[in-house]
Design a protein around this motif. Structure first.
Motif, PDB file in Angstrom:
ATOM      1  N   ASN A 121       0.826  -1.206   0.000  1.00  0.00           N
ATOM      2  CA  ASN A 121       0.000   0.000   0.000  1.00  0.00           C
ATOM      3  C   ASN A 121       0.863   1.261   0.000  1.00  0.00           C
ATOM      4  OD1 ASN A 121      -2.891  -0.967   0.190  1.00  0.00           O
ATOM      5  ND2 ASN A 121      -2.021  -2.070   1.925  1.00  0.00           N
ATOM      6  N   GLU A 122       1.963   1.231   0.729  1.00  0.00           N
ATOM      7  CA  GLU A 122       2.893   2.362   0.708  1.00  0.00           C
ATOM      8  C   GLU A 122       3.476   2.572  -0.684  1.00  0.00           C
ATOM      9  OE1 GLU A 122       5.669   1.241   3.717  1.00  0.00           O
ATOM     10  OE2 GLU A 122       4.558   2.245   5.327  1.00  0.00           O
ATOM     11  N   ASN A 123       3.669   1.485  -1.412  1.00  0.00           N
ATOM     12  CA  ASN A 123       4.214   1.606  -2.766  1.00  0.00           C
ATOM     13  C   ASN A 123       3.266   2.356  -3.697  1.00  0.00           C
ATOM     14  OD1 ASN A 123       6.579   0.317  -2.105  1.00  0.00           O
ATOM     15  ND2 ASN A 123       5.990  -1.665  -2.964  1.00  0.00           N
ATOM     16  N   VAL A 124       1.966   2.273  -3.431  1.00  0.00           N
ATOM     17  CA  VAL A 124       1.006   3.050  -4.224  1.00  0.00           C
ATOM     18  C   VAL A 124       1.239   4.545  -4.002  1.00  0.00           C
ATOM     19  CG1 VAL A 124      -1.429   3.535  -4.644  1.00  0.00           C
ATOM     20  CG2 VAL A 124      -0.691   1.191  -4.127  1.00  0.00           C
ATOM     21  N   ILE A 125       1.423   4.930  -2.750  1.00  0.00           N
ATOM     22  CA  ILE A 125       1.712   6.337  -2.447  1.00  0.00           C
ATOM     23  C   ILE A 125       3.019   6.758  -3.106  1.00  0.00           C
ATOM     24  CG2 ILE A 125       2.097   8.018  -0.613  1.00  0.00           C
ATOM     25  CD1 ILE A 125      -0.755   6.905  -0.745  1.00  0.00           C
ATOM     26  N   ARG A 126       4.002   5.882  -3.095  1.00  0.00           N
ATOM     27  CA  ARG A 126       5.280   6.176  -3.760  1.00  0.00           C
ATOM     28  C   ARG A 126       5.068   6.429  -5.249  1.00  0.00           C
ATOM     29  NH1 ARG A 126       9.082   1.184  -4.613  1.00  0.00           N
ATOM     30  NH2 ARG A 126       7.334   0.803  -6.033  1.00  0.00           N
ATOM     31  N   THR A 127       4.290   5.556  -5.898  1.00  0.00           N
ATOM     32  CA  THR A 127       4.016   5.715  -7.326  1.00  0.00           C
ATOM     33  C   THR A 127       3.398   7.080  -7.616  1.00  0.00           C
ATOM     34  OG1 THR A 127       3.715   3.346  -7.715  1.00  0.00           O
ATOM     35  CG2 THR A 127       2.630   4.843  -9.255  1.00  0.00           C
ATOM     36  N   ILE A 128       2.392   7.438  -6.817  1.00  0.00           N
ATOM     37  CA  ILE A 128       1.693   8.704  -7.048  1.00  0.00           C
ATOM     38  C   ILE A 128       2.622   9.887  -6.787  1.00  0.00           C
ATOM     39  CG2 ILE A 128      -0.215  10.167  -6.317  1.00  0.00           C
ATOM     40  CD1 ILE A 128      -1.736   7.583  -5.571  1.00  0.00           C
ATOM     41  N   ALA A 129       3.311   9.857  -5.649  1.00  0.00           N
ATOM     42  CA  ALA A 129       4.181  10.980  -5.283  1.00  0.00           C
ATOM     43  C   ALA A 129       5.280  11.191  -6.318  1.00  0.00           C
ATOM     44  CB  ALA A 129       4.785  10.740  -3.905  1.00  0.00           C
ATOM     45  N   ASN A 130       5.884  10.114  -6.770  1.00  0.00           N
ATOM     46  CA  ASN A 130       6.967  10.237  -7.746  1.00  0.00           C
ATOM     47  C   ASN A 130       6.472  10.714  -9.107  1.00  0.00           C
ATOM     48  OD1 ASN A 130       8.810   9.391  -5.851  1.00  0.00           O
ATOM     49  ND2 ASN A 130       8.979   7.299  -6.627  1.00  0.00           N
ATOM     50  N   SER A 131       5.196  10.492  -9.386  1.00  0.00           N
ATOM     51  CA  SER A 131       4.652  10.920 -10.680  1.00  0.00           C
ATOM     52  C   SER A 131       4.341  12.414 -10.707  1.00  0.00           C
ATOM     53  CB  SER A 131       3.387  10.130 -11.007  1.00  0.00           C
ATOM     54  OG  SER A 131       2.287  10.584 -10.236  1.00  0.00           O
ATOM     55  N   LEU A 132       4.272  13.032  -9.528  1.00  0.00           N
ATOM     56  CA  LEU A 132       3.879  14.437  -9.432  1.00  0.00           C
ATOM     57  C   LEU A 132       5.078  15.374  -9.511  1.00  0.00           C
ATOM     58  CD1 LEU A 132       1.270  14.229  -6.526  1.00  0.00           C
ATOM     59  CD2 LEU A 132       0.772  14.703  -8.930  1.00  0.00           C
ATOM     60  N   ARG A 133       4.856  16.513 -10.128  1.00  0.00           N
ATOM     61  CA  ARG A 133       5.848  17.578 -10.113  1.00  0.00           C
ATOM     62  C   ARG A 133       5.845  18.272  -8.751  1.00  0.00           C
ATOM     63  NH1 ARG A 133       3.739  20.383 -15.747  1.00  0.00           N
ATOM     64  NH2 ARG A 133       4.617  18.864 -17.209  1.00  0.00           N
ATOM     65  N   LYS A 134       6.861  19.058  -8.501  1.00  0.00           N
ATOM     66  CA  LYS A 134       6.902  19.878  -7.293  1.00  0.00           C
ATOM     67  C   LYS A 134       5.693  20.815  -7.258  1.00  0.00           C
ATOM     68  CE  LYS A 134       9.600  23.490  -5.013  1.00  0.00           C
ATOM     69  NZ  LYS A 134      10.773  24.392  -5.100  1.00  0.00           N
ATOM     70  N   ASP A 135       5.104  20.962  -6.089  1.00  0.00           N
ATOM     71  CA  ASP A 135       3.942  21.825  -5.838  1.00  0.00           C
ATOM     72  C   ASP A 135       2.664  21.306  -6.493  1.00  0.00           C
ATOM     73  OD1 ASP A 135       5.439  23.618  -4.287  1.00  0.00           O
ATOM     74  OD2 ASP A 135       6.033  24.765  -6.058  1.00  0.00           O
ATOM     75  N   SER A 136       2.685  20.065  -6.964  1.00  0.00           N
ATOM     76  CA  SER A 136       1.472  19.464  -7.514  1.00  0.00           C
ATOM     77  C   SER A 136       0.613  18.897  -6.392  1.00  0.00           C
ATOM     78  CB  SER A 136       1.837  18.368  -8.515  1.00  0.00           C
ATOM     79  OG  SER A 136       2.502  18.918  -9.633  1.00  0.00           O
ATOM     80  N   MET A 137      -0.617  18.486  -6.741  1.00  0.00           N
ATOM     81  CA  MET A 137      -1.599  18.109  -5.735  1.00  0.00           C
ATOM     82  C   MET A 137      -2.075  16.671  -5.922  1.00  0.00           C
ATOM     83  SD  MET A 137      -1.936  21.098  -4.172  1.00  0.00           S
ATOM     84  CE  MET A 137      -3.498  21.121  -3.326  1.00  0.00           C
ATOM     85  N   LEU A 138      -2.429  16.053  -4.798  1.00  0.00           N
ATOM     86  CA  LEU A 138      -3.063  14.736  -4.777  1.00  0.00           C
ATOM     87  C   LEU A 138      -4.384  14.836  -4.033  1.00  0.00           C
ATOM     88  CD1 LEU A 138      -3.345  11.596  -4.781  1.00  0.00           C
ATOM     89  CD2 LEU A 138      -1.871  11.581  -2.745  1.00  0.00           C
TER      90      LEU A 138
END
Length: 248
Positions: free
Chosen positions: A124-141
């Motif tokens: 489950n943590e790896n899902v957060i990693r995938t999302i976070a790494n896909s985002l640019r700086k100052d982007s939103m989730l």
């Protein structure tokens, strides 16, 4: 004999679509409109829809002027979604535990409890990693999850629904770590019933906050329902988190 994980078997079933996605489209549209009004992303933003299913939310987002990419593990869902692809709307079969495009998106969505499916915390943590790494700086989730406190207090143990002639017999329960939902499906012709069991991890706000912090995501707002009312631990049916990616 190897058995597919519950989510792979159930999400590829046509009965899953009947039970969950033949209704509540108006609610989904309004929820997304409320979020966009709150976030105010710039026109043309690159948006990632994680666990997009058949792409109904991706299509709503694309219609609002964004460049949208949807990912999902279900082959049948992605095949269905691809009929709607265009220059600004694309779908890929992808396991959300694995890395996707890096530092690319301005906004990511994970909606309607499309999280917590996996057995281990690491997955489950790896899902957060995938999302976070896909985002640019100052982007939103935006991550929309069930509120564990509310779900336990308001659990409906047994329920029956008839949708499009299909009878769904639903049993719900929970233990220390998971919510369970056993769904017996009886087709209109009363032929061989099928049984599926959902299993979703009991993640609280503190759990998300810890996972987010480790991936440089900071929660900036918490909502308790699809109208974006303030979160109340005992009264809110949802836990909707708005987080921003920061870089030291």
């Amino acid at each position: 004999m190897h058995k597919d994980p519950w989510y792979q078997e159930w999400f590829d079933s046509p009965y899953y679509q009947i039970l969950y996605f033949q209704h509540n489209l108006a609610e989904a549209k309004q929820f997304i409109e409320n979020l966009l009004t709150r976030i105010q992303p710039r026109p043309g933003s690159f948006v990632l829809d994680v666990a997009c299913g058949r792409g109904r939310h991706s299509r709503i987002l694309e219609s609002r002027g964004f460049d949208v990419t949807g990912i999902d593990l279900s082959e049948s869902s992605i095949q269905f979604a691809r009929q709607f692809e265009n220059e600004h709307l694309h779908f890929f079969r992808h396991d959300m535990r694995l890395p996707f495009w890096m530092n690319y998106f301005d906004l990511a969505f994970n909606l309607f409890t499309s999280f917590g499916y996996f057995e281990s915390t690491r997955e489950n943590e790896n899902v957060i990693r995938t999302i976070a790494n896909s985002l640019r700086k100052d982007s939103m989730l935006v991550l929309d999850y069930l509120n564990v406190h509310y779900a336990m207090a308001h659990l409906v143990a047994q329920e029956e629904k008839i949708i499009e002639g299909v009878l769904f017999k639903i049993n719900r329960w929970y233990d220390e770590k998971f919510f369970y939902k056993r769904i017996e499906v009886i087709p209109p012709d009363k032929s061989q019933p099928q049984t599926f069991t959902e299993k979703v991890r009991k993640f609280y706000f503190g759990d998300f906050n810890e996972m987010f912090s480790y991936r440089k995501l900071q929660v900036i707002e918490i909502f308790g329902d699809y109208s974006l009312n303030p979160f109340n631990k005992n009264e809110s049916p949802r836990l909707v988190l708005l987080a921003k990616k920061y870089v030291h």
